[in-house]
Design an enzyme around this catalytic site. Sequence first.
Site, short mmCIF file in Angstrom:
data_model
loop_
_atom_site.label_atom_id
_atom_site.label_comp_id
_atom_site.label_asym_id
_atom_site.label_seq_id
_atom_site.Cartn_x
_atom_site.Cartn_y
_atom_site.Cartn_z
N GLY A 1 0.79 -1.23 0.00
CA GLY A 1 0.00 0.00 0.00
C GLY A 1 0.82 1.27 0.00
O GLY A 1 0.27 2.37 0.15
N TYR B 1 -11.87 4.20 -10.45
CA TYR B 1 -11.56 4.91 -9.20
C TYR B 1 -11.39 6.41 -9.37
O TYR B 1 -10.86 7.06 -8.49
CB TYR B 1 -10.24 4.42 -8.60
N CYS C 1 -16.69 2.37 -26.40
CA CYS C 1 -18.07 2.85 -26.45
C CYS C 1 -18.64 2.96 -25.04
O CYS C 1 -19.49 2.17 -24.63
CB CYS C 1 -18.91 1.92 -27.31
#
Length: 449
Positions: A253, A339, A366
Amino acid sequence: MRGKWMYFHGTSKINDKGHLEIGGCDTTDLAREYGTPLYVVDEALVRQRAREYVEAFRASGLKFQVAYASKAFSVLAMCVIAEQEGLSLDVVSDGELYTALQAGFPAGRIHFHGNNKTPEEINMALDAEIGCFVVDNFTELRLLNALAGDKGKKVNILLRITPGVEAHTHDYISTGQEDSKFGFDLQGGAAFQAVEEATGLKHLHLLGVHSHIGSQIFEVEGFRMAADKVCGFALDVRAKLNYTFQVINLGGGFGIRYTNDDTPLQVAEYIKAITDSVRTNFTKADYPLPEIWVEPGRSIVGDAGTTLYTVGTSKDIPGVRKYVSVDGGMTDNPRPALYQSQYEAVLANRAGEPAAETVSIAGKCCESGDMLIWDLELPQAKSGDLLAVFCTGAYNYAMASNYNRIRRPAVVFVRDGAADVAVKRETLSDIIAGDVIPERLRKSALTNG
Ligand SMILES: *Cc1c(COP(=O)(O)O)cnc(C)c1O
């Protein structure tokens, strides 16, 4: 104009032709030779990041493993580099495990993660004799014990716990809070119960616990808090069960800089905070110093990746916005759509030119949501220009899809002026390689025709 130089990572620079160069390779040459979209990986920077982790741990004097979370970018060449740099490897599926094994990655340094490992995946990992399973829940705990028993094996495990620490990040990618699909809850007592049960299972050897508190984390506070909780838990377990953990895994992280708003720390700062806090806690409690494992993914490969696109059409809506479309999009980088992730970019063939306008970069799929970058300052982009989007090394190729039956791009590794293909561009025949026309459809096609 915002200074774009600050988004140049690793070996990236502007050469005398005014072109973006990475790893000693002119990106306009790369685009010509390999086509676009193209993922370019700065190999020297990947290796540098790996070494930053290893060196920070060496400086701490603690025993450690740095496990590259291969989900960020799992391809054979990347596994080879991880191996050469002395990293361990996390996998979360049979596909990632297969990739690592085919790359010749030492099985003993592979750790298997995931909240729903199938019996087939567990058996495959048992046969490969991987180093450690990170057990996520009670179902898996019992299943793994049974399957290991069937093979007459005893395997190393960590228990994934949710320490109740939530790192400051986007909701969709935080996993340390109690309400998570991952892991044994610490506060509610599930984690303790799991240790109790695991230590009684004959085919499992409990090494310790694992916690992963989120992604794109920019401070050390979350890691310190997680280390405190994990240490408190280790003491509790020792007091009540007389069991000592050998390994504490504090997950990944660690943040990187996608844009100017991101303010990551140096790798060494994260690792120092973690090792200091573990050392202080455990020393105070007179507890044998455990081995510390971490699992960086994004921060190993993220800023080493750049995606090259060719600019195609533009659409100017006066007073509203100008869209500039490129030959890729959410198929090679779904993160902005998923996100709202932000990226920076330059025109690679005119990298030295000042910005002249603000445009938004659209993909070719699309979907109205198929946007790569909103409000990007660029020189006036023309059809045929080359757009280089920075920091696409992690969770881009790994998340790429064939939506709209768009072919996945090639990946080239560049280093010291050499470019080598690590993944070939998909061909049109690759696109239909798995398709089958059922026989009965062929028959009816014949009768109808
Ligand atoms: C995704 C993940 C990582 C890697 O996270 P990054 O943000 O890429 O560093 C590490 N450990 C676990 C358990 C993960 O799920």
